[in-house]
Design an enzyme around this catalytic site. Sequence first.
Site, mmCIF file in Angstrom:
data_model
loop_
_atom_site.group_PDB
_atom_site.id
_atom_site.type_symbol
_atom_site.label_atom_id
_atom_site.label_comp_id
_atom_site.label_asym_id
_atom_site.label_seq_id
_atom_site.Cartn_x
_atom_site.Cartn_y
_atom_site.Cartn_z
ATOM 1 C CE1 TYR A 159 14.252 -12.425 -4.687
ATOM 2 C CE2 TYR A 159 14.938 -14.705 -4.441
ATOM 3 C CZ TYR A 159 14.064 -13.671 -4.130
ATOM 4 O OH TYR A 159 13.013 -13.899 -3.280
ATOM 5 C CG ASP A 194 13.113 -10.578 -12.879
ATOM 6 O OD1 ASP A 194 13.377 -11.403 -11.976
ATOM 7 O OD2 ASP A 194 12.437 -9.557 -12.672
ATOM 8 C CE LYS A 226 12.385 -5.443 -6.404
ATOM 9 N NZ LYS A 226 12.498 -5.631 -4.954
HETATM 10 P P1 KE4 Z 1 8.902 -10.028 -4.958
HETATM 11 O O1 KE4 Z 1 8.228 -11.385 -5.012
HETATM 12 O O2 KE4 Z 1 9.794 -9.880 -3.753
HETATM 13 O O3 KE4 Z 1 7.932 -8.861 -5.133
HETATM 14 O O4 KE4 Z 1 9.861 -9.919 -6.251
HETATM 15 C C1 KE4 Z 1 10.826 -10.933 -6.451
HETATM 16 C C2 KE4 Z 1 11.908 -10.393 -7.364
HETATM 17 C C3 KE4 Z 1 11.923 -10.788 -8.689
HETATM 18 N N1 KE4 Z 1 12.853 -10.328 -9.543
HETATM 19 C C4 KE4 Z 1 13.797 -9.449 -9.132
HETATM 20 C C5 KE4 Z 1 14.812 -8.949 -10.117
HETATM 21 C C6 KE4 Z 1 13.825 -9.006 -7.790
HETATM 22 O O5 KE4 Z 1 14.785 -8.126 -7.401
HETATM 23 C C7 KE4 Z 1 12.866 -9.483 -6.886
HETATM 24 C C8 KE4 Z 1 12.854 -9.079 -5.423
HETATM 25 N N2 KE4 Z 1 13.985 -8.325 -5.001
HETATM 26 C C9 KE4 Z 1 14.318 -8.418 -3.598
HETATM 27 C C10 KE4 Z 1 15.491 -7.474 -3.315
HETATM 28 N N3 KE4 Z 1 16.703 -7.964 -3.783
HETATM 29 C C11 KE4 Z 1 13.148 -8.086 -2.750
HETATM 30 C C12 KE4 Z 1 13.466 -7.891 -1.298
HETATM 31 C C13 KE4 Z 1 12.989 -9.036 -0.475
HETATM 32 O O6 KE4 Z 1 13.099 -10.194 -0.921
HETATM 33 O O7 KE4 Z 1 12.525 -8.745 0.634
#
Ligand code: KE4
Length: 467
Positions: free
Chosen positions: A183, A278, A306
Site C-alpha cells: 500500500y 516507499d 510517519k
Molecule cells: P499516509 O498518506 O497515510 O500518511 O501514508 C500512506 C502510506 C504510504 N506508504 C506506506 C508504506 C504506508 O504504510 C502508508 C500508510 N500506512 C497506513 C497503515 N498501514 C496508514 C494508516 C491509515 O491509512 O490510517
Amino acid sequence: MPSLPKKTDLVRGHADSGMNRSAAACYNPGLRSYKKIPAISMSTRQAQFERASARIPGGVNSPARSFKSVGGTPLFIESAEGARVRDTDGHEYIDYVGSFGPMIVGHAHPDVVAAVNRAAAAGLSFGAPTTRETDLAETLCERVPSLDMVRLVNSGTEATMSALRLARGFTGRNLIVKFAGCYHGHVDALLVNAGSGALTHGTPSSPGVPPAVVADTLTLPYNDVSEAFSLFQERGDEIACVIVEPVAGNMNCVPPAPGFLEALRELCSEHGALLIFDEVMTGFRVGPGCAQERFGIEPDLTALGKVIGGGLPVGAFGGRRDIMAQLAPLGPIYQAGTLSGNPLATAAGLATLEIVGEPGFFDTLEARTATLLAGLRERAEKAGVALRTNQVGAMFGLFFTDAPAVRCLDDVTACDTERFAAFFCAMLEEGIYLAPSAFEAGFLSAAHDDGVIEQTLEAAERAFARL
Ligand code: KE4
C-alpha cells in the site's frame, strides 16, 4: 436530514442506556496486574461512535482505524503518554499501533511536545520558507543514503504520488510496477491490489479509479524475482518505475526475501527505470538509515512519512539530484502544497529524529521487539495456538498459521484472520491495543520498556487461553 442526537442526549444515553457489553479490563500500571472492574457500559464508546458516524463516513477519518474487520466499536482516544493510550472511558491500553508508526519515541514525548509548543508560539504557518525546513531536509539527506535532495509534503500519499509523477516525467515513460499487498497511500494509480485498509475491507482495487488510470499500473507478487525478471524482459523499456515497500507493512509485516530488492535494483538499472523505495513506514523504523541502509540498496527515489513528522503531518520524497532538479520551480514537473514544511510539523519531526539518532536507539528497540515476539510464540505454543511472527527492526507481524513462513500476499490471506480478530478482542479486554486488522503491522516505541513487554506477555497468556 435525520435529527442528529444532541450532546445532552448522548450523555444521558450513556448514563441510562444500560447497554452492557463485555467487561473491559482496566489496569493500573502501578499495580503489576489487572483489576477487572464491573462490566463497563460500552455506551460511551458506542454513543461517540454513533455521533461520529452521523457526520463522518464509517465514524473514522481513515478506514484503518475502523474495527470493521475485528468487530466491535473503535476506541475513542482521550490522551496518550509513553507506551499507553487512554480512551474516553478512562481505560488505559498498552499501545502497539503508535498511530500506525509515527510514535516511535513514545506518545507525548516531552522534548517533542516542547518543540511543537515553542514553534506554535512563533506562528503556525507562513507560506514562505523557514530555516527549520532546511534543517529537516539536511537531516534527512545526511541520514538517508540515497537522498541528495528532498521535497517536504504533508502525507505519505503525497510523497508517493509526487514520486510517481517525477519518475514518469523524468523517464518519459508511463508504466508503473507495484506489488500485490503493498500500500502506497490512496493514490489513484496505486490503488490496485493495495494493502492496508484496501485489503482489510476486501476492496484491493477501489471503485472510483477509472480503468484508464490503472491501465499503466502492473502488479507483481511480492518477493517473486522471476516474475519481475519476466516482466522486464517483456516490457522493460516502457517501465517508468518500480515502487516497493522494502519491508511490506500493509499486508501485515512481510520482510524482503534475500535477493529480492537486489534484483529490483539491477533490473531497474539495466532497463532505465527508476527504483522507488516507499519508506513511509520503514523510514527510521527499521534502522537509523531506513531500510535502504539496512539492506544496502540505493533506490533512485524514496518516499518518507510517519516518523519524520513525529505525529504531525509530514511526508517527503527525495533522491538523486538530477531527478529532483526536474521539480518545479527548478524544472517542469509540478508539485506543490500550502502547508508543506509546516513550522509545527517540522519541529515535531526534527525533535523526533534527534531522539531516534541517539546511539543504540534502534538496537534497543529491535531487541525488545524480539523479546516480545519470542514470548508470544512461547505462550501461543503453550496454549496450542499456531502462531508465526515476522520482524524487521521495531516493526512486527503476527500470523495465525502453521505455515512454515509468510512471504507474500497469498501466504497472508491464507492465515486465520478470524482467529486474529478473536485474539485482537481478547487482548483489548486485557488492556493491550493491537492494530485492528490482520493486515497491519505492529510497532514498538522507546517507551515499551521491559515492564511493558512483561505486562503484554502476561495479558497474551490469558488471551491465548481464551482463543
Ligand atoms: P499516509 O498518506 O497515510 O500518511 O501514508 C500512506 C502510506 C504510504 N506508504 C506506506 C508504506 C504506508 O504504510 C502508508 C500508510 N500506512 C497506513 C497503515 N498501514 C496508514 C494508516 C491509515 O491509512 O490510517
